[in-house]
Design a protein around this motif. Structure first.
Motif, PDB file in Angstrom:
ATOM      1  N   GLU A  78      -8.926  -3.860  -1.971  1.00 61.08           N
ATOM      2  CA  GLU A  78      -9.699  -2.623  -2.081  1.00 61.08           C
ATOM      3  C   GLU A  78     -11.196  -2.908  -1.985  1.00 61.08           C
ATOM      4  O   GLU A  78     -11.932  -2.213  -1.263  1.00 61.08           O
ATOM      5  N   GLU A  79     -11.636  -3.921  -2.721  1.00 65.77           N
ATOM      6  CA  GLU A  79     -13.071  -4.244  -2.710  1.00 65.77           C
ATOM      7  C   GLU A  79     -13.548  -4.604  -1.302  1.00 65.77           C
ATOM      8  O   GLU A  79     -14.625  -4.179  -0.879  1.00 65.77           O
TER       9      GLU A  79
ATOM     10  N   VAL B  76     -15.778   1.364  -4.621  1.00 62.64           N
ATOM     11  CA  VAL B  76     -14.404   1.256  -5.095  1.00 62.64           C
ATOM     12  C   VAL B  76     -14.116   2.423  -6.051  1.00 62.64           C
ATOM     13  O   VAL B  76     -14.975   2.771  -6.851  1.00 62.64           O
ATOM     14  N   GLU B  77     -12.953   3.039  -5.911  1.00 68.18           N
ATOM     15  CA  GLU B  77     -12.572   4.080  -6.876  1.00 68.18           C
ATOM     16  C   GLU B  77     -12.160   3.374  -8.167  1.00 68.18           C
ATOM     17  O   GLU B  77     -11.177   2.635  -8.165  1.00 68.18           O
ATOM     18  N   PRO B  78     -12.867   3.609  -9.267  1.00 69.46           N
ATOM     19  CA  PRO B  78     -12.596   2.801 -10.468  1.00 69.46           C
ATOM     20  C   PRO B  78     -11.144   2.892 -10.934  1.00 69.46           C
ATOM     21  O   PRO B  78     -10.540   1.890 -11.252  1.00 69.46           O
ATOM     22  N   VAL B  79     -10.620   4.110 -10.971  1.00 69.74           N
ATOM     23  CA  VAL B  79      -9.221   4.252 -11.368  1.00 69.74           C
ATOM     24  C   VAL B  79      -8.612   5.378 -10.551  1.00 69.74           C
ATOM     25  O   VAL B  79      -8.974   6.540 -10.700  1.00 69.74           O
TER      26      VAL B  79
ATOM     27  N   PHE C  35      -2.099  -1.232  -8.650  1.00 66.06           N
ATOM     28  CA  PHE C  35      -2.302  -2.513  -7.957  1.00 66.06           C
ATOM     29  C   PHE C  35      -1.122  -3.464  -8.183  1.00 66.06           C
ATOM     30  O   PHE C  35      -1.286  -4.678  -8.112  1.00 66.06           O
TER      31      PHE C  35
ATOM     32  N   VAL D 182      -0.618  -4.815  -4.678  1.00 67.75           N
ATOM     33  CA  VAL D 182      -1.760  -5.065  -3.813  1.00 67.75           C
ATOM     34  C   VAL D 182      -2.910  -5.545  -4.695  1.00 67.75           C
ATOM     35  O   VAL D 182      -3.155  -5.002  -5.777  1.00 67.75           O
ATOM     36  N   ASP D 183      -3.581  -6.564  -4.233  1.00 71.14           N
ATOM     37  CA  ASP D 183      -4.637  -7.153  -5.044  1.00 71.14           C
ATOM     38  C   ASP D 183      -5.885  -6.271  -5.015  1.00 71.14           C
ATOM     39  O   ASP D 183      -6.271  -5.787  -3.960  1.00 71.14           O
ATOM     40  N   PRO D 184      -6.526  -6.043  -6.166  1.00 70.00           N
ATOM     41  CA  PRO D 184      -7.742  -5.217  -6.177  1.00 70.00           C
ATOM     42  C   PRO D 184      -8.813  -5.740  -5.222  1.00 70.00           C
ATOM     43  O   PRO D 184      -9.666  -4.974  -4.781  1.00 70.00           O
TER      44      PRO D 184
ATOM     45  N   MET E  31       0.844  -1.200   0.000  1.00 68.92           N
ATOM     46  CA  MET E  31       0.000   0.000   0.000  1.00 68.92           C
ATOM     47  C   MET E  31       0.880   1.250   0.000  1.00 68.92           C
ATOM     48  O   MET E  31       2.089   1.187   0.210  1.00 68.92           O
TER      49      MET E  31
END
Lengths: 444, 444, 444, 444
Positions: free
Chosen positions: C203-204, C214-217, C195, C198-200, C100
């Protein structure tokens, strides 16, 4: 620029014709200086002036269209202008702009335009100040109620109100004069401002001829903190306009009616309600003040250009240069006319002053009671008691005046008889120092 | 106020303790003047000072809590303070504040606070100017590329860059000095500013003692155009900070690396990426500049109070008075420290200057060609041709320098031999006038 | 943040304690997700929560001082916090923050704080809307004069006035709800948001647990257009507050006195003038509106960060995050209290409505004359004639009412007899559609 | 409005011809509704349309001059228009505008203009989004360095950069769509909005025909919080433009040269320096963003009109209505063209990515070391040590790559062999989740 809020003289400063004439003047002066210094042949410098001047003087809409056409190809406005000039000057034109960069022309031109604009604004302010002074003297002793928080406070005079606005606009005048000096500089220093290819004496010559100071250190551009300070000075002036406009709007309210904008014969206040006479000028000025004030923010954002310069300020200035000066010029002129012809109703002023049963004299009673020996706290409570009794029951059949309520109050009456009370609230006391204030503001 | 962006000396100006001490000073001075004039007994004036001074000097957090408690009942801050003062002064206290109104105290106090704040800002600027001057002289002839539009333009020196910022902050200093004068006025004029119950000589006395000018015409309040001008001057200074901070951020970019903020031992640039050395101070200054600039708008909106005054400006000033001055003080000090310790990499500057194959000398070649007889248009095209050939193929194995491309160009070579070309692009030409500019900025 | 304009619940959202607790929650959730995914040992994730939670829950002033101390060395706030946390968690702490970057924690924390702040503001608005609805229904048919340009126009009801403000604040509520959704996103995407480490799904997981999307990008940071939109929504709400505050200030004017802020027993309106009852709450709200509005500009300037991010937005948000939300929360609550207790004077409303001799009915006469066959132009002139005669001579002994002036006008009388005229100006006509409007605003 | 920053379709919305046509349409529709309701004779309503429509359709410059002339006498724009219309319609014209007030026409007209403007902006955004999507997909896996603080951070792809901007503009599109709905209301409610003289069904009819919603409660004017929200949405969009423009300006810097605005044949970058290729479009967009953003402040100040309305908003809107929408339309189109033709240099991107000796992989090494058993603190120090050694000595003859410095570090080497290290910094790891992000932004 919105045509209905623009006057011709200020608008002309920002026309393409004026801009190109100033550009030519800068280029011709620079060539003359270079001719004198021997950087370029003196004869070519002479020919640049001789052949270029009539071309600049007679610049027409067709010429401007031709320059625009060249710009569409070159995508560079100064090169387009020089190319068009060269079409008329011929061979010698290749000595124009020697060692200079576009910003030398653009920024010095902007200085000329802003100082001319400032001169008009200073004249506008002179006229406004004259109108305010005339009306202030006319109403030097016209009694009216002073209001804090929109609530009747104590008597003042209408002349004093105007004297306050006069002093504020006199400060605005000084600020715009200072702002004019800020932007009255000339830069002919070439790329990144090092004078690598242009002699500093060229800059000195052009500056002197244009009535500008030399920019001590330019980075190709004249630093934009100067312009930010300029637009801030306009913004403060706009706020001063709003303050006076707000005063007039308040005075013209139906419930107040102490003053009224001149109502033209034939004017219609409302398409629906034929009885309306609205303070539309002062409301309009309120809006224009918001507009001019709004230009300070982008002007401040223009300061932090990248490195020696970028061009982001340019588009901003194409808007706010004309818009802020033209709008402020219009607003000042409109305000002057409005104040000049403002209808004043002294009778209404007196009626309003007396409308609350005399409570506007509460402080003088408070002082008299304190001096007669009551504690400040005790006096305050007694006077507040009488004032509230007056105010809240004013419309009732048995409502009493503040004076009567005071005399009916044992604590007050114990300290102050009717005569002493009347002495304390004598309205003449209120205006003893009007002369002093007028002398401070308008001189002896 | 954000504690991490605040320094104690400026913060102290805005503490309740300081405010109450100034309030007392104003009240005590006014009482003394009234004692002299005989408006109140001289003995009481003396006692107000004698008994009040130690109370003001020793004001504690508990006292402030007590004043707050009184305010919760009276809902009036000045009355709460006077009541608390009276608890210590006793009987004579009833002669305090005679004929005065709260604004006399509040506005004159704000003038004292703003002028003190301005004095600190002027000292900050003096220190910043000293640091900039020192670094400018150190790097007076350190060559670096001048950039317009972020694109390499022509050589300049790092000292010249700093001289430009020095001159800008010197102007900011002059503006803040002028802004200080704007707000350095005293009003003791009573309700609606007529002096109906207070002699103008009281105002003159208090003003002189506090080092302030008399407000020529107040309307109970000191007019807010003064304060708007003050906050605008801070906003322009903030923008000047942003310009220098932006320069440093650019110079520290990984691709540029011509300068770097001092990196403390133990400092961590990133929680994730141990290799990072970020220009966090200059980025922080960029943000603080936005904050300070943002306060100009509410300050401008504060001008148009209703009639003789309303109280809408007060809450605004409780925010922006402390926040704008404390933040700007912090930012100036941070900037001074940053510039003082900024690591400069002259080698990188030279490397970048030479990195585009010499095209930064294009103007000098253009001039030489024009003087050798080519038309301006023709010369421009020839030089642009060679420059673009240089630039676009620089990384390729057969990429040639600008000089070589020029000499390979028939039109150029026909006018300018190798010797003449080398003479034209001699880097010494670029810095001929650095002395002149330095003399303009820093004096002879 | 100015303590006197702050309420505890909103202030608590911005305390260091709250911030660190949210940071811990984000780190602990992320560790749990990583533990589930096998990126870090599940046992260490468990221990991070087990040992860290009590530490976060019990965070004290001393702890905060300790974190500050570490930050002074590392010059990095998140690293300082992690170091302090590690002191309590021990060995497993090295699995915190894996892959992170600080922004993951900082920006997601800000999202949590802003959504909590928005929730309070929505509750504030609900209470304000309830108060406005109650007062609107109470005065649904209380006649009062509608004013355009500050000039009496036509009759309306006090309930209709309030219905307009209700509808405006209902729109503000919808805007803040939309603004809340804008900032309710979570980013745990690591350096430059790829990412890579860190795996998306982390975040989810964190987003879902925190009630965020979730912030898309993200580009390491959550894009600041979201926050700009948020602060703009607060700014519009502040302006709506100013509109209602301005209405109350007008209604409380001495000449109008149709409404009055509740005056507390013991309250003092003025230190000098015991008779004053000032609309200080609504004036205060006017100032607070300027303050909140002023934060929109720096928020907008925060959007254009460099490349994947810079840190310039951070210092801005340390000011405006707390200041804008705390101040708006306070202002909304103050406004609700003020409207709830606002004293209404229906008698004064009627008195003012009738004070101009009936000219407020001019449009209805105009319509009646047009329908009786007069041209629009002719009718307008006739009605304007009668209205002006009424208005300008109202105070004179022989001043006549609008009705009498109309009947005395030959052109009018030729078209409209007394009966027809009285029918036209029947005040019942004015309020025919109040039910319709109320149904639109408050529902059937 | 500055002609060079204006496109014809948006400009046409704000022409006098368009405005008068919309006015006529509103009046004609209202008359038709009144004709149906029997408020006015149906035949006259029919004649108003029949005779008025061709007059409105064919409105010429001469007609506009005639209307202006009438306005100079009446000082009222709507009355001037109605008078001119009556000259063509004849007798039936007296039934136009029955029971209506100017604001009914002016505000509903502004709603029509703003919604049309919003429609153009939405189309602009669609085109921008299409261009960004195309370029993003084209460069989905083009490696480039991600930069935080302007410092190389970690690898990303150029497509990801663009995806971030795409998502931001998609949010802007949603905001403008919401802002369009805010201003898409119709008010035909007569003086002070009570419908005293006009049936609410007239409003419903006109609204439906114009594709607008009914304003639930108007106070003669449509409330200005709607317009403030509209201009704030434009301001946020302007800031998003500035962010992308700033990115391009950075990428085109001489030291970076990863992208370049298309350079037209014949274009001249500088009048002095033929070698220049400047990012003038993106700099221009930066300036235009400042301009559009600046209009939010006066729009917010327009909300607090006095009582049922004043006219101060009108002059503001004459500026910012056209200027904000025309400028934003131009800026969006310019940005679309710029992004569409932007020259991308993938080779330079790779060269820059590798230029710091590999330190951009520091986080991945940090993670590998932590997972190999080093404490977070210890790993951070080791990696920072190697990174600083790489970075600061990169240009020296014996400068080593980050990888070599790591392997030469005993603490690192003890935990991580060459193979493990190479696995950790495998660039393929960086782009594993690009597909995920693209799916989030552009859909599956």
């Amino acid at each position: 620029m919105v045509p209905r809020y623009a006057r011709p003289e200020m608008t002309a400063i920002w026309s393409p014709e004026t801009r190109y004439r100033i550009w030519f003047e800068i280029e011709a002066l620079a060539a003359e200086a270079m001719g004198d210094l021997g950087t370029i042949p003196a004869e070519d410098a002479r020919l640049i002036r001789e052949k270029g001047q009539p071309r600049a003087d007679a610049i027409s809409a067709a010429d401007i269209a031709r320059i625009d056409e060249i710009e569409r190809e070159t995508r560079h406005d100064v090169i387009a202008f020089l190319t068009w000039m060269a079409e008329g000057i011929g061979e010698s034109a290749r000595f124009m702009h020697q060692g200079m960069t576009s910003s030398d022309v653009l920024d010095t031109c902007l200085s000329v335009q802003l100082t001319r604009a400032a001169d008009l604004l200073l004249m506008d302010l002179d006229q406004l100040l004259a109108a305010l002074k005339r009306r202030a003297e006319e109403h030097k002793f016209t009694p009216t109620v002073g209001r804090s928080h929109g609530i009747h406070a104590e008597p003042t005079t209408f002349g004093l109100k105007l004297a306050g606005h006069y002093a504020e606009f006199a400060r605005c005048r000084a600020r715009i004069a200072a702002a004019r000096a800020e932007v009255a500089t000339c830069a002919i220093s070439g790329p990144v401002g090092t004078f690598a290819s242009v002699d500093p004496r060229v800059e000195e010559f052009v500056a002197a001829k244009l009535g500008l100071a030399v920019e001590p250190v330019s980075t190709q551009v004249i630093p934009r903190d100067r312009h930010a300070a300029f637009f801030c000075a306009l913004a403060v002036t706009a706020s001063a306009i709003e303050r006076l406009a707000t005063e007039v709007r308040h005075l013209q309210r139906s419930e107040v009616r102490e003053a009224e904008e001149f109502f033209h014969p034939g004017q219609k206040g409302s398409s629906a309600m034929p009885h309306k006479r609205n303070p539309v000028l002062s409301e309009n000025l309120t809006g224009l003040a918001r507009v001019v004030r709004g230009y300070a923010t982008p002007a401040l954002e223009n300061v932090a250009l990248w490195h020696e310069r970028d061009i982001s300020h340019s588009s901003v200035e194409r808007f706010i240069g004309p818009d802020a000066t033209i709008t402020l010029d219009f607003a000042l002129a409109r305000l002057t006319g409005m104040m000049d012809k403002l209808t004043i109703y002294p009778d209404r002023m007196v009626a309003n002053l007396e409308s609350l049963g005399g409570v506007v004299h509460s402080q003088k009673v408070l002082l008299a009671l304190t001096q007669a020996g009551l504690s400040r706290e005790g006096a305050y409570k007694a006077v507040q008691r009488a004032a509230m009794a007056t105010w809240t029951r004013l419309a009732e059949p048995d409502g009493r005046s503040f004076r009567d309520n005071l005399l009916a109050d044992e604590e007050v009456a114990g300290k102050l008889g009717a005569e002493a009370l009347d002495g304390a609230i004598d309205p003449q006391r209120d205006f003893r120092h009007v002369d002093t204030i007028f002398a401070r503001v308008f001189g002896a």
